[in-house]
Motif scaffolding. Structure first.
Motif, PDB file in Angstrom:
ATOM      1  N   GLN A 102       0.820  -1.213   0.000  1.00  0.00           N
ATOM      2  CA  GLN A 102       0.000   0.000   0.000  1.00  0.00           C
ATOM      3  C   GLN A 102       0.854   1.264   0.000  1.00  0.00           C
ATOM      4  O   GLN A 102       0.560   2.210  -0.727  1.00  0.00           O
ATOM      5  CB  GLN A 102      -0.959  -0.040   1.191  1.00  0.00           C
ATOM      6  N   SER A 104       3.868   1.431  -1.159  1.00  0.00           N
ATOM      7  CA  SER A 104       4.535   1.441  -2.460  1.00  0.00           C
ATOM      8  C   SER A 104       3.644   1.949  -3.588  1.00  0.00           C
ATOM      9  O   SER A 104       4.129   2.533  -4.550  1.00  0.00           O
ATOM     10  CB  SER A 104       5.034   0.036  -2.809  1.00  0.00           C
ATOM     11  N   CYS A 105       2.348   1.710  -3.478  1.00  0.00           N
ATOM     12  CA  CYS A 105       1.464   2.125  -4.575  1.00  0.00           C
ATOM     13  C   CYS A 105       0.668   3.381  -4.246  1.00  0.00           C
ATOM     14  O   CYS A 105      -0.130   3.848  -5.056  1.00  0.00           O
ATOM     15  CB  CYS A 105       0.538   0.991  -5.006  1.00  0.00           C
ATOM     16  N   THR A 117      -6.567  -0.255  -2.797  1.00  0.00           N
ATOM     17  CA  THR A 117      -5.251  -0.861  -2.991  1.00  0.00           C
ATOM     18  C   THR A 117      -5.137  -1.452  -4.399  1.00  0.00           C
ATOM     19  O   THR A 117      -4.124  -1.256  -5.085  1.00  0.00           O
ATOM     20  CB  THR A 117      -4.995  -1.959  -1.940  1.00  0.00           C
ATOM     21  N   HIS A 120      -4.909   1.433  -6.973  1.00  0.00           N
ATOM     22  CA  HIS A 120      -3.599   2.099  -6.931  1.00  0.00           C
ATOM     23  C   HIS A 120      -2.501   1.198  -7.501  1.00  0.00           C
ATOM     24  O   HIS A 120      -1.612   1.664  -8.211  1.00  0.00           O
ATOM     25  CB  HIS A 120      -3.252   2.509  -5.505  1.00  0.00           C
ATOM     26  N   ALA A 121      -2.557  -0.097  -7.180  1.00  0.00           N
ATOM     27  CA  ALA A 121      -1.545  -1.026  -7.699  1.00  0.00           C
ATOM     28  C   ALA A 121      -1.629  -1.111  -9.226  1.00  0.00           C
ATOM     29  O   ALA A 121      -0.603  -1.117  -9.904  1.00  0.00           O
ATOM     30  CB  ALA A 121      -1.723  -2.406  -7.081  1.00  0.00           C
ATOM     31  N   ARG A 124      -0.010   2.023 -11.011  1.00  0.00           N
ATOM     32  CA  ARG A 124       1.439   2.280 -10.965  1.00  0.00           C
ATOM     33  C   ARG A 124       2.156   1.576 -12.095  1.00  0.00           C
ATOM     34  O   ARG A 124       1.746   0.509 -12.551  1.00  0.00           O
ATOM     35  CB  ARG A 124       2.033   1.764  -9.642  1.00  0.00           C
ATOM     36  N   LEU A 129       6.545  -0.010  -9.166  1.00  0.00           N
ATOM     37  CA  LEU A 129       5.867  -0.615  -8.015  1.00  0.00           C
ATOM     38  C   LEU A 129       6.649  -1.816  -7.504  1.00  0.00           C
ATOM     39  O   LEU A 129       6.875  -1.949  -6.299  1.00  0.00           O
ATOM     40  CB  LEU A 129       4.438  -1.022  -8.384  1.00  0.00           C
TER      41      LEU A 129
END
Length: 142
Positions: A102, A104-105, A117, A120-121, A124, A129
Motif C-alpha cells: 500500500q 509502495s502504490c 489498494t 492504486h496497484a 502504478r 511498483l
C-alpha cells in the motif's frame, strides 16, 4: 486442483528459492525460529488450524492457496506483483506485507487489500511498483 499461474510462480518461489521444500518437507523445530515446529514452510504456531506434521506437499500447497493467497485477496492484484506480495505475506506477516504494498502504490496503509489498494496497484508503472515493494520487503526479511 489447477492453480492460477501467478500463484504457481509464487508458490515455487516459496518452496524452492526460500527453502520450504527440503527433504521430508523441510520439517524443522529450531529454537531460534519463533514459529516453532514447521513443515513445508508452514509453522504450527501461525497455522494452528492444521497439524503441520501431517502435511503432504499437496495439502500444504492447498493451505497456502486458501490462507495466504485467496483470503488476503492477493489474487486480485496485478499478476506481476502477486508472487512478491505472496512471498512477503508468508515470510513477513500479514499486516506488514500488505502495508508495504500500500505504501509502495500510494494507497492508505490499512493492511487490507481492498478496492483502493487494487486500483492504486493497477495504476502504478509495474517496474516502479515492484522495485519499491521489493526494497521495502528486503529491509524487513533480509
Amino acid at each position: 486442483m489447477q492453480y492460477p499461474s501467478a500463484f504457481v510462480d509464487a508458490m515455487l518461489f516459496v518452496l524452492v528459492v526460500e527453502g520450504a521444500l527440503k527433504s521430508n518437507g523441510g520439517q524443522t523445530n529450531h529454537h531460534n525460529d519463533k514459529g516453532g515446529l514447521t513443515r513445508f514452510g508452514l509453522s504450527q504456531k501461525y497455522n494452528n488450524e492444521i497439524d503441520v506434521t501431517q502435511l503432504t506437499l499437496e495439502s500444504a500447497v492447498a493451505h497456502y492457496y486458501k490462507k495466504y493467497y485467496l483470503t488476503p485477496r492477493i489474487n486480485l492484484l496485478p499478476h506481476y506483483i502477486q508472487p512478491a506480495v505472496f512471498g512477503a505475506y508468508v515470510n513477513a506477516g500479514v499486516d506488514e506485507s500488505i502495508k508495504f504494498l500500500q505504501i509502495s502504490c500510494g494507497a492508505a496503509a490499512d493492511g487490507v487489500i481492498g478496492p483502493q489498494t487494487i486500483s492504486h496497484a493497477k495504476g502504478r508503472k509495474p517496474s516502479t511498483l515492484l522495485a519499491d515493494f521489493l526494497s521495502r520487503r528486503g529491509r524487513i526479511i533480509a
